[in-house]
Structure formats: C-alpha cells, structure tokens
Design an enzyme around this catalytic site. Structure first.
Site, mmCIF file in Angstrom:
data_model
loop_
_atom_site.group_PDB
_atom_site.id
_atom_site.type_symbol
_atom_site.label_atom_id
_atom_site.label_comp_id
_atom_site.label_asym_id
_atom_site.label_seq_id
_atom_site.Cartn_x
_atom_site.Cartn_y
_atom_site.Cartn_z
ATOM 1 N N GLU A 190 0.910 -1.228 -0.080
ATOM 2 C CA GLU A 190 -0.097 -0.039 0.378
ATOM 3 C C GLU A 190 0.702 1.355 -0.029
ATOM 4 O O GLU A 190 0.942 2.216 0.865
ATOM 5 C CB GLU A 190 -0.674 0.059 1.258
ATOM 6 C CG GLU A 190 -2.649 -0.810 0.831
ATOM 7 C CD GLU A 190 -3.268 -0.755 2.629
ATOM 8 O OE1 GLU A 190 -3.098 -0.441 3.354
ATOM 9 O OE2 GLU A 190 -4.288 -1.432 2.336
ATOM 10 N N GLU A 259 -7.074 -7.444 -0.666
ATOM 11 C CA GLU A 259 -6.970 -7.245 0.652
ATOM 12 C C GLU A 259 -9.012 -7.347 1.096
ATOM 13 O O GLU A 259 -9.483 -6.374 0.989
ATOM 14 C CB GLU A 259 -6.819 -6.638 1.388
ATOM 15 C CG GLU A 259 -5.314 -6.960 1.738
ATOM 16 C CD GLU A 259 -4.566 -6.045 2.835
ATOM 17 O OE1 GLU A 259 -4.972 -4.837 3.553
ATOM 18 O OE2 GLU A 259 -3.667 -6.063 3.587
#
Ligand code: GAL
Length: 857
Positions: A190, A259
């Site tokens: 991320e 995710e």
C-alpha cells in the site's frame, strides 16, 4: 590439440544438455508456468478464477497450521496468502530465525501439502497491525537510514532481506516455476496510499522496489497493492471492503483484490468490530460479477498477536478479525459456510467467466446484470445495489426477486444457485466455557484441579532505577530511540530537594505536569504511585496533571513510560516516537519548576525481565510464596501452576480481575492482557444492518465492556501434568480471579425460507434437465463421530429470534418438531425440505420459513 580439447568439451556439453533435459522432463510434470493476461492469473495456459485467504503463520502455531489450511480448503479456497514478517526472522541484524512459529518454509509446505497455492507477500514492510509494520527495530539505527524512500541504506537492507526470502523459497523449491505452491508474490504494501508524502524520492523508491523484485527472477508474477502506477510487469491490486469498482492500471493486467477485509482489527480501548456475512458475500460476488478473477480475504484466520508482536499503538492481543475461522481455529458460522457456498457458486461459473468478457445490462434503478457468454457457456450475476428496497427484475424472459443489497448467481443464465443475502448455511453457537478453578472432565470422572489453589507466588518489581548500568543525561529522551524496543518499559528518574518555601509549592502540595508521546504513563513520587494515564488508538499523546505531595529534603520522581505496540501505518510511521518528551513541570500558586532539562536517569526494561522471571524453569530467589499475596498493587509479578484442561477444545485464560500486563505460559508469552481497558459507551449497534456500504466502525459490539478479556493459550504451549503461568501486572489486580475457559460448540441452528434457492450441492448441470429440488434446511454436526441427539426447537411458519432464543411466530405448523425429529435424530447430518408440502400450510399467502435448533453429541 584443437581436436583433443574440443572433444571433451563437446561431450561434457552433451552430458549437461542431457541432465538438463532430464531435469526438464522430471520437473515438467510438477513445475507450473504462471503468467497473466487482462482477465486472470494464467496457470499452465489456463485462466483461473481464484479464491484466496490470509493466514499469517506466526499468529497461530505449527500444529494448528494443517487444520487451518484444511478448513480453508473445505471452505473453497484455492490460495493462502501470508505476509513475511521481517522482524521475527531477523531479530538481530544478520542473524536469521526460521524456527517454530517462524518456520515460513514449513508453513508454505503445509499449504502445498493440502494442494493449495500460496501468495507470498514479502513486503518487507507489511503494516498488518504488526509491531513497527514488520520492520525490525534495529533497522532504525542503521546510520543514515530513511525508511521507504530513495535511501541507499534502506534499499540495501530491504534488498538483502527480500533476497534472503526469495533464496530461501527457491532453495526449498517452493515457487510454482519450480513445482512449488507459490504463484504470486508482493513487494511493498500500500505504498501508493502514502507515497506523496515522500515526494519524487518516493516515486523513485517505488520504481526501484519494482525493479529489484523483478530482478530476483522468481518465475511468478509480482503484485503491488494500492499502487496505481506500479511499473510493468507488476500487477497493481486493490485492497478494501469493496473492490468491484477497481480497474487495474493497464488493460493487459487482471483485476485482483489482495485484501477483502472480512471484519476489522480490535484495539485495546475499542469496541469489537464485526462484518455481516451477507455484506461480505455481496462484496465478493460483485467483484467477480464485474470482471475480478482473484480475491483474498484479509483475514481468513486472524489468530493471535503473541508476545509483543502487536502493532499500534494499542492493537489488542486478539487478531480474531471476525474472520471465517475464529481466533481459536474453529469455523465461524454462518460466515464460513455461507462463503463456502458463494465460492461454489462462483466456481460453477468459472468456465464462462474465463472464456468471455462480461456484458452489462441495466435491470432498472440500482440494479444491474453482467453476463458471461461464450458458445454454450453462459453465467450471469444479477445485482440489486439498493440499500433499502428489494426488487423484482426481468432477465432473459424470467422474473427474479432480488433482495436489497444482494447478488444472485446464475451459472446457466437461468437458475439462481445462490443469492448472497439468503443464507442456507447453518449457524453454530460457540461459547467459552468457564472452568473456574476446577474442571469436570468430559468423561464424567473425578474433578481435577485446574489452577493450583495452593496459590500464587509473587515478586515485587521495584519502583525506579535498580540496574547498575543506568544512564544519566540532562533532558528527556524519546523512548524508542532509547530502548530500541528491547522492552515495553522505560524508567525516567530524577530527584529534587525541597526546602518548603519554593514558589511551586502550596504547603507540601504541588501540581505535576507530564507530557508524553505515549503510550501509558505512571508517576511515582517517593516510591508511591501518584497518577497514571494512557493514550488511545486514535491518539497516543498523554498530558498528565496530578497533585503531588512533596516532603522537605530529597524527593524522588520516577516516571514509568510504557509502549503498547509500535506504530505500523502511515507515512513516516517509524518516526512517531513514544515516551516522555516533556515538558515535565511542577507548578504552584507562585511559580513553576521546569524539570525538562534537568538530569534524568534512564533504565530500559524491568528488573524482572532481566532476571527472566517469566521463565520459571530458571529459579529465582525473588519469588515469595505466601498465601497472603498482595493484590491490587501495581508493579508485581505473579506465578502459579495449573493442569491443562482435558480434551482438545481450544483454551483461553480469562483475565477479568487483572489490570494490565503480560502473561507467559511455560515461558512463552501469550501476549499483553488489558481487561480494564474498556470500549467507549456508545457507537455499538444491537443488530447490524448488512444493507449499505460497510465501514470499520459500522458494526461494533461490546460498548462499555472490556475490549478483550479472553486470551488464547495454544494447545502446543501446554503440557500434560503441571504448567507454569507467570503474569507481570502493571496496574494492580487480583490473580485469584483469573480463570480458564475452553471454546465449545453449543447448538447448531439454521433458518431457511421458502424463497431461498436450493442447497448449492443439489446443483445438477448447467442445462438443468432434471427438476431441481426446492429449498432445504441442512444441519451437520461439527465434529466427526457426533450425531444429532436432540431437536431443541423447530418451527415452520413465521418464526423469529436467533440461535439459542428462537420463538414461534403468529403462524406455525404443529408438525414441525415431529417431522424434523424424524429426519434428523441419530444422524450426523440431515436435510429437511422447506415447503408446505412437507409441513402443511399453516398460513396461506405468507412467505414461510423453517428454523431448527439442534444439539449434537
Ligand atoms: C491494510 C494493510 C494491512 C492491514 C489492513 C488492516 O491497509 O495493507 O496490512 O493493516 O489494512 O487490517
């Protein structure tokens, strides 16, 4: 000469070629070629629709791994995703550790043994609510280092560890290209969420990380999550509660979801988050509907943050995450079962999904369909995205009822095999059974003592500086720079001499102000606790003001600053800091005394830590055995012995009655406990409406209650006979209140309406030549060898309530109980048709449902 030298060369070249050829032939039967195209991950030339789930190996124990992986497989998963946790593998720079819960190769092999694939997210920054985001704290002390940016020192360390992991995997033959299970790998995590804070250097670092990963030549694709500008050939992937709107950065890349948050993590001081399965199933179905071909549950099994591994600050020890497999390794129903049905439904569509591009049709306001058609193959997804209203839509000449916020899946473009809001799977009520201080073994034999009531020994942890190597310096030092996270604890000590007429005094009273970056602070004046304060997950800052009483002459001021997990997320998370950075000030009616720049003496960690009091196999004279052990007193170690609960039900310790501390079973830390840290009074919902967009604070429970009272003790930490339990109690508590619990399954229940599709396993063929059965209620005993022994409740009509507290509605068939008893008693699983044909019609024109609560034994 020329001939003489050429001949042996030629023959050795031929030999090498032969060996290579043989290797290829042997390897070819196992090695897989993993690539991708714009639709999917492609394995050996075949596009795949994959379902994945995160299980982090150090959050459970090696003896739990095979069971967890098998439950994941039974739940319909193809892939297990894990991060690699740098800090546990390289606790000291250059010294690697891959033993026990850190046995990464063993974990990957366990996944391979179950026949599943692995997505290895190396990071090595991982976030993950893990201490310091997975970075070892020594990394902070590498000269000139700056984390996660274009910094030579950082890049060198990151590359060295990434190479170490890749080499270890290659050495064990674990990449798919070698015949192993690893089909994907992730670099960074991320970074795109925060890279703007690092400016141009951030972009350069991101490109470097991508190139470095590619150069490691793993033979399988790399991904970067939440990185829309990930350079080719790296696939950028999505993380979030929904990813159906996501599109990858180029039309040569597939739509992957790394995710899908199955719930959310728990903080000490926070309420317990949960995510209804209807919404999770909706998110999953929407993703595949809109062209996704790989999604991963974060987490599928969350597990436990043992030791001091939690990130933070304030991440709790439980990392249950409301995942389909609960913290203790048991399936969470109906979450696990309903998702298994969703996966089966999607797999029924796989041939069409990989053969065709989706075509879109509008089904009216807030409703849409996607059709995958190729030759005789046809699959369709019909969605109602409205958060309030059910809809009836027309598709291919047929009528379909779509409940609000749901997707219907039609593997043949005609029959609904599943609707995400209609749960056919059973509910299992699990509860922690409190065993108190004694246990009744399940075989009914004599009562065995659980906790050795002979009592507790204790050892007092002294206030202030006791170590000889303590350092004295003017001014206040930041905590992480000082302790290097060797311990949660740092003492700051100073003393002042008081005459009695100082301007900061009012008689013998003064006000002490202590400002700290967090996370927990206790103030001792002349050895006595004068005040304490804590930060919270949203702000760790502390500003403690407390009245203190000073005596003429010398006064000792001891500040104990405690960390509760180092920050793991955000730009420059490594520089947030902790501890008392000031000001520290005494003030009174006529003036103040600023102690911020005075001489302070520092002690890293507790004396008991140095003496290894947590490891009772090392005898220590510190321990006092006395039935009259002190209670509700801060800074004290306790020790006792206990017999492990019989059987193999998962075990937890209930720390209600204790304050805050850490606990060790046979020398192994089960984590920090903190039952006195309560969730806020408000913000919870009695029942969570799954319709409408989910967010991490939408569905919370346990407001006003302790965030966590139960702490998992893995069975493998226990031994037969006597076990040691050691606690370090920081605030004060009463260890006689500590009790043991086991996780047990209670009733099995199900609630199926006439409007539900048939059980998914009754799907016959896309052509449906045979008449499909109607809806059925299915029950199955959770454990092998069990049979249904009792039908506690059965009602056909308009029943209401939840498992364990069902009620008959206004309309109910008088025969329900007898019919269900006849079909279900004495068998391990049963299926009861949900129809008026079976039960008679107690109220015509009303949609009826069947609920059953049963017991297995
Ligand atoms: C994501 C992160 C994960 C985890 C998750 C929250 O942003 O990539 O590592 O921290 O949030 O549980």
């Amino acid at each position: 000469m020329a001939v003489a030298t050429a001949a042996p060369r030629a023959s050795s070249a031929v030999q090498r070629l032969l060996v290579l050829l043989m290797l290829c032939i042997v390897g070819a039967s196992r090695a897989a070629n993993v690539t991708y195209d714009h639709r999917a991950v492609v394995i050996d030339g075949v596009r795949r629709v994959l379902v994945s789930g995160s299980i982090h190996y150090p959050r459970s124990t090696p003896d739990m791994w095979p069971g967890l992986i098998q439950k994941a497989k039974d739940g319909g998963l193809d892939v297990i995703e894990t991060y690699v946790f740098w800090d546990i593998h390289e606790p000291v720079q250059g010294q690697y550790d891959f033993e026990g819960r850190k046995d990464l190769v063993g974990f990957v092999k366990a996944v391979a043994d179950a026949g599943l694939y692995v997505h290895l997210r190396i990071g090595p920054y991982v976030c993950a609510e893990w201490n310091y985001g997975g970075f070892p704290v020594w990394l902070h002390f590498v000269p000139g280092i700056k984390f996660r940016t274009d910094n030579e020192a950082f890049k060198a360390e990151m590359q060295r560890f990434t190479e170490k992991v890749v080499d270890t995997m290659k050495g064990a033959g674990l990449y798919a290209s070698q015949g192993g299970p690893i089909i994907l790998s992730q670099i960074e995590n991320e970074y795109g969420n925060i890279d703007s804070a690092y400016g141009a250097a951030g972009k350069a670092y991101m490109r470097w990380a991508a190139g470095m990963a590619i150069s490691l030549d793993t033979g399988v694709p790399w991904v970067m999550c939440q990185q829309s500008d990930a350079p080719d050939p790296i696939i950028n992937t999505c993380n979030g509660f929904y990813c159906d709107q996501f599109t990858p950065s180029s039309n040569s890349k597939p739509k992957l979801w790394t995710e899908n948050w199955s719930g959310w993590f728990l903080s000490f001081g926070g309420a317990v988050p949960y995510r209804p399965v209807e919404d999770l199933a909706f998110a999953v179905a929407r993703f595949y509907q809109r062209g996704g071909t790989f999604q991963n549950y974060y987490m599928y099994h969350g597990g436990t943050n043992f030791g001091r591994s939690t990130g933070g600050p304030f991440i709790a020890t439980s990392y249950d995450y409301d995942a389909p497999i609960d913290e203790y390794g048991m399936v969470r129903q109906p979450k696990w079962g309903h998702l298994r049905d969703v996966h089966k439904a999607i797999k029924l569509c796989e041939p069409a999904l990989v053969a065709a591009e989706p075509s879109f049709i509008s089904l009216g306001q807030n409703s849409e369909g996607h059709i995958y058609q190729a030759g005789s193959l046809c699959a369709a997804f019909l969605a109602n995205m409205d958060a309030q209203s059910d809809r009836t839509v027309k598709f291919n000449g047929n009528t379909y009822k779509l409940p609000a916020w749901s997707v219907s899946i039609l593997p043949d473009c005609k029959n609904v095999v599943l609707n995400t809001a209609q749960i056919n799977s059973q509910v299992t009520s699990s509860a922690m059974k409190n065993l108190g201080s004694s246990i009744q073994p399940s075989d009914g034999s004599s009562i065995a003592p659980e906790l050795d009531t002979a009592g507790w020994s204790y050892a007092i942890e002294p206030v202030g500086i006791t170590k000889e190597n303590a350092l004295t310096k003017p001014g206040l030092m930041e905590q992480i720079n000082t302790t290097a996270d060797a311990s949660d604890f740092l003492w700051y000590s100073t003393s002042i001499t008081v005459k009695g007429n100082e301007p900061y005094l009012n008689g013998s009273q003064s006000n002490l102000l202590v400002n700290s970056l967090g996370h927990v602070l206790q103030v001792y004046i002349n050895g006595k606790l004068a005040g304490s304060a804590k930060g919270s997950a949203s702000s760790s800052l502390i500003s403690l003001q407390t009245p203190v009483t000073l005596v003429p002459g010398k006064n000792k001021i001891d500040l104990l600053s405690t960390t509760v997990g180092l920050s793991n997320y955000g730009a420059f998370f490594d520089l947030v800091g902790a501890g008392v950075t000031g000001p520290v000030k005494l003030s009174g009616p006529n003036g103040a005394l600023d102690l911020s720049s005075t001489d302070w003496t520092y002690q890293i960690g507790l004396r008991g830590e140095d003496l290894h009091l947590y490891n009772p196999s090392e005898a220590s004279p510190e321990w006092v055995s006395d039935n009259a052990y002190p209670t509700n007193q801060p800074l004290i170690w306790y020790k006792t012995r206990f017999t492990a609960p019989a059987g193999d039900d998962p075990v937890a310790i209930d720390f209600t009655g204790m304050g805050k501390g850490e606990a060790w079973v046979n020398g192994q830390s089960i984590g920090r406990y903190w039952p006195t840290n309560l969730a806020p009074q408000s913000g919870c919902v009695n029942s969570c409406n799954y319709r409408g967009a989910y967010s991490s604070n939408k569905c919370l429970k346990k407001c006003g209650q302790p965030s966590q009272t139960l702490y998992h003790v893995p069975r493998s930490f226990l031994q037969s006979g006597s076990n040691d339990l050691v606690l370090f109690e920081q605030f004060g508590g009463d260890p006689s209140k500590v009790s043991f619990t086991t996780r047990q399954t209670g009733s099995i229940c199900a609630h199926v309406s006439e409007m539900h599709p048939a059980q998914i396993d009754s799907w016959i063929s896309p052509q449906q030549k045979v008449q499909r059965p109607g809806p059925a209620l299915r029950l199955e005993c959770p454990r092998e060898g069990q049979v249904i022994s009792n039908i506690k409740f059965a009602s056909f009509g308009t029943p209401s309530g939840t498992c364990g507290s069902y009620n008959h509605g206004q309309c109910s068939s008088s025969q329900a109980l007898a019919i269900v008893q006849k079909v279900c008693i004495g068998v391990s699983s049963c299926s009861v048709p949900v129809s008026s044909k079976n039960f008679g019609d107690p109220c015509t024109g009303v949609t009826k449902s069947l609920v059953v609560e049963a017991a297995c034994s």
